[in-house]
Scaffold this motif. Structure first.
Motif, PDB file in Angstrom:
ATOM      1  N   ARG A  14     -11.847 -13.993  -7.698  1.00  0.00           N
ATOM      2  CA  ARG A  14     -11.811 -12.555  -7.421  1.00  0.00           C
ATOM      3  C   ARG A  14     -13.136 -12.063  -6.832  1.00  0.00           C
ATOM      4  N   THR A  32      -2.654 -12.855  -7.275  1.00  0.00           N
ATOM      5  CA  THR A  32      -1.202 -12.945  -7.106  1.00  0.00           C
ATOM      6  C   THR A  32      -0.749 -12.642  -5.689  1.00  0.00           C
ATOM      7  N   GLU A  63     -13.551 -10.327  -3.151  1.00  0.00           N
ATOM      8  CA  GLU A  63     -13.972  -8.933  -3.070  1.00  0.00           C
ATOM      9  C   GLU A  63     -15.314  -8.784  -2.360  1.00  0.00           C
ATOM     10  N   VAL A  66      -3.180  -8.176   0.521  1.00  0.00           N
ATOM     11  CA  VAL A  66      -2.611  -7.127   1.371  1.00  0.00           C
ATOM     12  C   VAL A  66      -3.532  -6.913   2.571  1.00  0.00           C
ATOM     13  N   ARG A  94       2.088  -8.253   3.194  1.00  0.00           N
ATOM     14  CA  ARG A  94       1.719  -8.677   1.842  1.00  0.00           C
ATOM     15  C   ARG A  94       1.925 -10.174   1.755  1.00  0.00           C
ATOM     16  N   GLU A 153      -4.563  -8.606  -4.913  1.00  0.00           N
ATOM     17  CA  GLU A 153      -3.855  -8.071  -6.075  1.00  0.00           C
ATOM     18  C   GLU A 153      -3.971  -9.118  -7.175  1.00  0.00           C
ATOM     19  N   LEU A 162      -5.633   1.021   1.181  1.00  0.00           N
ATOM     20  CA  LEU A 162      -6.236   0.055   0.253  1.00  0.00           C
ATOM     21  C   LEU A 162      -7.558  -0.476   0.799  1.00  0.00           C
TER      22      LEU A 162
END
Length: 204
Positions: free
Chosen positions: A18, A53, A22, A56, A157, A45, A124
């Motif tokens: 993550r 998971t 990010e 996007v 997605r 996500e 987003l």
């Protein structure tokens, strides 16, 4: 999470994946069995246990990757984190060979185009990049131009089917060499990730 019981560079957890995504959202999206590829910023996500998971994003209509994904939704998505050359002088040992440290994550996914959610995909990305403060830019600033812009892009997605990471960040170095490299490394982002993956030893 780990992909190898023997290779220390393949020991990582969901939080590491993550953080890399990010901090480094621009990824290569490779589709059509490698026939088409493009770079796109993607937003992750994450599930209840922190695992990735889905991703996007959006791209311009007419990008060759659109036809490739409509033919075959399977894609490989490649994130590259901090990376750089580690010269011998930082190790303070003449018998130590220079190397290259890096962090990367490969995501296998199936991508669905979501034109009805293109606006959400844009929002987003803006939220992640601009934040929500008073100075954050908003699509409202485009006024009547927004409708024309959104018509020229399409959201998507990517549902994750597999994640494979490799984080070569000094895990195999002896403590004195590791400390010397981290202290002298000009790239402080790379040094920070080396500290992250060697935290237990460095705190001794």
């Amino acid at each position: 999470m780990t992909t190898s019981a023997r290779d220390p560079h393949e020991h990582y957890d969901a939080a590491d994946v993550r953080a890399l995504i990010e901090e480094n959202p621009l990824a290569w999206v490779v589709a059509g069995g490698g026939s088409e590829a493009t770079t796109l910023p993607l937003i992750g996500e994450f599930g209840e246990e922190g695992q990735l998971t889905a991703l996007v994003g959006h791209f311009a209509r007419g990008n060759p990757i659109e036809d490739a994904l409509l033919t075959d939704p399977r894609a490989t998505i490649l994130f590259t984190g901090p990376q750089g050359h580690i010269p011998t002088r930082l190790a303070l040992r003449d018998n130590w060979a220079p190397t290259w440290n890096y962090a990367r994550v490969r995501v296998d996914a199936e991508i669905t185009l979501t034109p009805e959610r293109t606006g959400q995909a844009v929002d987003l990305l803006l939220q992640a990049m601009e934040g929500s403060g008073e100075d954050a830019w908003s699509v409202d600033a485009l006024g009547d131009r927004y409708a024309g812009m959104i018509a020229r892009i399409v959201g998507f997605r990517a549902v994750v089917t597999r994640v494979r990471g490799r984080f070569k960040l000094g895990q195999g170095e002896d403590l004195a060499t590791l400390q010397s490299i981290i202290a002298g490394l000009p790239d402080r982002e790379l040094a920070r990730w080396m500290e992250r993956f060697n935290a237990d030893r460095l705190q001794q």
